[in-house]
Design a protein around this motif. Structure first.
Motif, PDB file in Angstrom:
ATOM      1  N   ALA A  74     -15.925 -52.628  -2.894  1.00 49.04           N
ATOM      2  CA  ALA A  74     -15.159 -53.417  -3.862  1.00 49.04           C
ATOM      3  C   ALA A  74     -14.120 -54.250  -3.141  1.00 49.04           C
ATOM      4  CB  ALA A  74     -14.507 -52.495  -4.884  1.00 49.04           C
ATOM      5  N   PHE A  80     -20.992 -54.346  -7.940  1.00 44.49           N
ATOM      6  CA  PHE A  80     -22.295 -53.910  -8.430  1.00 44.49           C
ATOM      7  C   PHE A  80     -22.136 -53.469  -9.872  1.00 44.49           C
ATOM      8  CE2 PHE A  80     -25.497 -50.226  -8.468  1.00 44.49           C
ATOM      9  CZ  PHE A  80     -26.512 -51.046  -8.939  1.00 44.49           C
ATOM     10  N   ASN A  86     -22.018 -47.154 -15.962  1.00 45.07           N
ATOM     11  CA  ASN A  86     -21.030 -46.275 -15.324  1.00 45.07           C
ATOM     12  C   ASN A  86     -19.602 -46.589 -15.754  1.00 45.07           C
ATOM     13  OD1 ASN A  86     -23.349 -46.490 -12.930  1.00 45.07           O
ATOM     14  ND2 ASN A  86     -22.552 -44.459 -13.329  1.00 45.07           N
ATOM     15  N   LEU A  87     -19.412 -46.737 -17.058  1.00 50.28           N
ATOM     16  CA  LEU A  87     -18.067 -47.020 -17.572  1.00 50.28           C
ATOM     17  C   LEU A  87     -17.283 -45.731 -17.763  1.00 50.28           C
ATOM     18  CD1 LEU A  87     -19.081 -49.724 -20.166  1.00 50.28           C
ATOM     19  CD2 LEU A  87     -17.836 -50.083 -18.041  1.00 50.28           C
ATOM     20  N   PHE A  88     -15.995 -45.892 -18.002  1.00 47.35           N
ATOM     21  CA  PHE A  88     -15.130 -44.733 -18.269  1.00 47.35           C
ATOM     22  C   PHE A  88     -14.998 -44.601 -19.784  1.00 47.35           C
ATOM     23  CE2 PHE A  88     -13.436 -46.696 -14.264  1.00 47.35           C
ATOM     24  CZ  PHE A  88     -14.244 -45.928 -13.445  1.00 47.35           C
ATOM     25  N   MET A  91     -11.833 -43.949 -21.926  1.00 40.45           N
ATOM     26  CA  MET A  91     -10.720 -44.860 -21.727  1.00 40.45           C
ATOM     27  C   MET A  91     -10.910 -46.091 -22.612  1.00 40.45           C
ATOM     28  SD  MET A  91      -9.898 -45.088 -17.704  1.00 40.45           S
ATOM     29  CE  MET A  91      -9.422 -43.678 -16.727  1.00 40.45           C
ATOM     30  N   TYR A  94      -9.093 -51.918 -22.197  1.00 37.84           N
ATOM     31  CA  TYR A  94      -8.030 -52.362 -21.290  1.00 37.84           C
ATOM     32  C   TYR A  94      -7.970 -51.497 -20.036  1.00 37.84           C
ATOM     33  CZ  TYR A  94      -3.305 -53.066 -19.522  1.00 37.84           C
ATOM     34  OH  TYR A  94      -2.228 -53.298 -18.703  1.00 37.84           O
ATOM     35  N   GLU A  95      -7.986 -50.176 -20.229  1.00 34.94           N
ATOM     36  CA  GLU A  95      -7.899 -49.280 -19.070  1.00 34.94           C
ATOM     37  C   GLU A  95      -9.095 -49.448 -18.135  1.00 34.94           C
ATOM     38  OE1 GLU A  95      -5.658 -45.177 -19.989  1.00 34.94           O
ATOM     39  OE2 GLU A  95      -7.271 -45.608 -21.391  1.00 34.94           O
ATOM     40  N   MET A  99      -8.858 -50.510 -14.285  1.00 31.23           N
ATOM     41  CA  MET A  99      -9.473 -49.724 -13.208  1.00 31.23           C
ATOM     42  C   MET A  99     -10.350 -50.609 -12.323  1.00 31.23           C
ATOM     43  SD  MET A  99      -8.302 -46.743 -13.465  1.00 31.23           S
ATOM     44  CE  MET A  99      -9.149 -46.262 -11.992  1.00 31.23           C
ATOM     45  N   GLY A 100     -10.963 -51.622 -12.926  1.00 29.44           N
ATOM     46  CA  GLY A 100     -11.792 -52.543 -12.162  1.00 29.44           C
ATOM     47  C   GLY A 100     -11.009 -53.234 -11.061  1.00 29.44           C
ATOM     48  N   GLY A 101      -9.720 -53.425 -11.290  1.00 26.29           N
ATOM     49  CA  GLY A 101      -8.874 -54.057 -10.277  1.00 26.29           C
ATOM     50  C   GLY A 101      -8.134 -53.039  -9.433  1.00 26.29           C
ATOM     51  N   TYR A 102      -8.748 -51.858  -9.272  1.00 27.53           N
ATOM     52  CA  TYR A 102      -8.076 -50.753  -8.571  1.00 27.53           C
ATOM     53  C   TYR A 102      -7.599 -51.131  -7.168  1.00 27.53           C
ATOM     54  CZ  TYR A 102      -7.195 -45.985  -7.000  1.00 27.53           C
ATOM     55  OH  TYR A 102      -6.592 -44.841  -6.527  1.00 27.53           O
ATOM     56  N   THR A 103      -8.379 -51.963  -6.485  1.00 24.00           N
ATOM     57  CA  THR A 103      -8.010 -52.299  -5.101  1.00 24.00           C
ATOM     58  C   THR A 103      -7.068 -53.497  -5.039  1.00 24.00           C
ATOM     59  OG1 THR A 103     -10.017 -53.631  -4.992  1.00 24.00           O
ATOM     60  CG2 THR A 103     -10.158 -51.413  -4.094  1.00 24.00           C
ATOM     61  N   LYS A 104      -6.710 -54.060  -6.212  1.00 20.83           N
ATOM     62  CA  LYS A 104      -5.880 -55.265  -6.221  1.00 20.83           C
ATOM     63  C   LYS A 104      -4.449 -54.945  -6.675  1.00 20.83           C
ATOM     64  CE  LYS A 104      -9.395 -57.646  -5.120  1.00 20.83           C
ATOM     65  NZ  LYS A 104      -9.560 -57.802  -3.693  1.00 20.83           N
ATOM     66  N   ARG A 146     -15.429 -55.561 -15.859  1.00 21.59           N
ATOM     67  CA  ARG A 146     -14.807 -54.631 -14.912  1.00 21.59           C
ATOM     68  C   ARG A 146     -15.198 -54.981 -13.478  1.00 21.59           C
ATOM     69  NH1 ARG A 146     -16.384 -48.366 -14.722  1.00 21.59           N
ATOM     70  NH2 ARG A 146     -18.122 -49.305 -13.579  1.00 21.59           N
TER      71      ARG A 146
END
Lengths: 234, 292
Positions: A74, A80, A86-88, A91, A94-95, A99-104, A146
């Motif tokens: 990511a 991918f 593979n969603l949460f 949650m 919004y959450e 989470m999709g931007g976890y590395t940002k 996401r």
């Protein structure tokens, strides 16, 4: 941008992918087409680091990423969007997006949120809804959104139209079209042949774990024998 | 009646804390931890040696027990579960059950070897009682309850509001999805198991004046924690809080009217009854999640 060299993959003793080589150039939209069980999904999973290949190499941006674990991709700019989504589920929309931007960082996350909301306005309306309670089409939108939250350079989608109504399929492909126009590289696996060939530049056709044909989508669309043989459309 | 309720609350608070840890580990790591009682047991020893051996302030003892438990938990993940995860496929859950059962025996026997079979208890951390509406309880009990409430509240806020907490929840819902967005599972597992063991050790230390430290004191607590989990549905952290109080209530009622010897029989019978009617537990749902 993405190059596969002689990838083979197996589940236990059962080999499902043989010697697959393909390339996706920057800014291109490329598809892997084929029947159920042709090994398309496995190829994507190998690229995404979910499945370890038996042999071969995967290069992304010139860097060897064979066997690099999924969580590192990511940050490298590879998203991918799997068929299983593979969603949460417990949650909210919004959450999931956050989470999709976890590395940002936060600023980027907010900017990307605005962007994916413009792509899928419905997600903004459903901000507080739990993803587990949404329809298949909405869930696919969340999954794509996401994936886009991490500013990917390459987006890989596995059967994005799977189980969607024709209407939602259109929404999804419209969004992908916008992405393309903005210069995002796209690799898409599909069974929905006609829609996909209208959308992509080039396609690879897989059958029984091998690439049996490749070419411009225009040429593939006109090739009757191919459509009959591999895609079962008479 | 009020007496029973207050006693149940005080008793149930720590069950909740234990169950939250157990539930978190089940929900996030899919580990059926049967060494949870021994992590509680280690906590009682932490409490005892910090308080009696080093003469530290009780609260410092609790914090040290929490930290020590966290360290042991993190170590367990790195040394035991991480290598197992690489080799174990379909039988993962069963393997974790057997592995933690073995770990529980090793910890129990190891403690026996080191410290012998004797009881190491204290009469109280804090002298005196607290009276409220004509009911009085020892200060230790009340403080243990307050600690449980505070820790659970902090954990819930952490899981729901912080970035790392959200990541833990995300892993509990879909580990592959979590990896796809860039979450490093290894770290999540280490922190989760660490926290769970930390809570168990904290509970052990805080309840030292009620259950002295001895090698097999965790068994009863392990059962109670699993009863809570089965009661509310596996992996449901929010439900575990209610479940803990509920089990506390069941036991208190039983002790009051039937006698203490019947408390396990009573609690387990109620569990069987509930499972007959609701096989997924009281709050069991179709959507899998550890925090709701």
């Amino acid at each position: 941008m993405l190059r596969l060299e002689n990838i083979s993959a197996a589940y236990g003793y059962l080999q499902v992918v043989w010697d697959v080589s393909l390339e996706v150039k920057k800014g291109e939209a490329v598809s892997i087409l084929g029947l159920n069980g042709a090994g398309k999904t496995t190829v994507l999973k190998v690229i995404a680091g979910i499945k370890e290949p038996k042999g071969g190499k995967v290069y992304f941006d010139g860097e060897d990423i064979t066997g690099v674990s999924t969580d590192k991709l990511a940050a490298k700019g590879l998203a991918f969007i799997p068929e299983e989504r593979n969603l949460f589920n417990a949650m909210t929309v919004y959450e999931n997006l956050v989470m999709g931007g976890y590395t940002k960082d936060k600023v980027t996350v907010n900017r990307n949120l605005e962007y994916v909301h413009s792509l899928f306005p419905r997600l903004k309306e459903r901000d507080k809804q739990l993803v587990g309670t949404m329809s298949g089409g909405e869930r696919q939108m969340v999954a794509i959104a996401r994936g886009l939250m991490s500013n990917p350079q390459l987006v890989m989608l596995d059967e994005p139209s799977m189980g969607l109504s024709p209407q939602n399929t259109l929404v999804v492909f419209d969004a992908l079209q916008k992405l393309r126009e903005e210069g995002t590289t796209i690799l898409i696996v599909e069974q929905n042949v006609n829609t996909t060939l209208q959308f992509v530049d080039r396609a690879y056709i897989m059958d029984q774990g091998r690439i049996v044909l490749s070419g411009d989508s225009e040429a593939l669309r006109k090739d009757d024998s191919i459509q009959k043989m591999y895609l079962g459309m008479g | 009646m009020v007496n029973i309720l207050i006693t149940a609350l005080l008793r149930g608070g720590m069950y909740s804390l234990m169950a939250v840890g157990l539930s978190l580990v089940y929900g996030v790591m899919n580990v059926a931890n049967f060494a949870h009682g021994e992590q509680y047991m280690l906590g009682t020893y932490f409490g005892y040696f910090c308080f009696m051996g080093l003469g530290l302030n009780p609260f410092l003892c609790f914090i040290l027990a929490l930290g020590g438990g966290f360290f042991i938990g993190a170590l367990t993940e790195v040394v035991i579960f991480s290598p197992l995860r690489k080799r174990s496929g379909r039988n993962w859950l069963m393997n974790t059950f057997l592995l933690t059962l073995g770990l529980s025996m090793i910890l129990k026997s190891g403690t026996k070897l080191l410290f012998g079979n004797s009881y190491r208890g204290i009469t109280s951390y804090f002298k005196g009682t607290v009276s409220l509406a004509g009911f009085s309880a020892s200060k230790d009990r009340v403080i243990a309850f307050v600690i449980a409430v505070v820790v659970i509240a902090v954990v819930m806020v952490f899981l729901n509001k912080s970035k790392f907490g959200r990541a833990i929840r995300a892993v509990s819902m879909d580990a592959t999805g979590a990896q796809l967005v860039g979450i490093k599972l290894k770290r999540i597992y280490i922190v989760t198991f660490g926290l769970s063991c930390g809570f168990a050790a904290l509970a052990g230390a805080a309840l030292l004046s009620l259950t002295p430290a001895y090698p097999s004191n965790g068994t009863q607590v392990l059962y109670a924690s699993w009863v809570v989990l089965i009661l509310v549905g596996l992996g449901n952290v929010g439900g575990s809080i209610v479940g803990g109080i509920l089990v506390g209530l069941l036991e208190t009622i039983c002790i009051q009217y039937l006698g203490a010897a019947w408390q396990d029989v009573f609690a387990l019978s109620v569990v069987i009854l509930i499972l007959l009617v609701k096989p997924n537990g009281l709050f069991g749902k179709g959507v899998k999640s550890s925090v709701e």
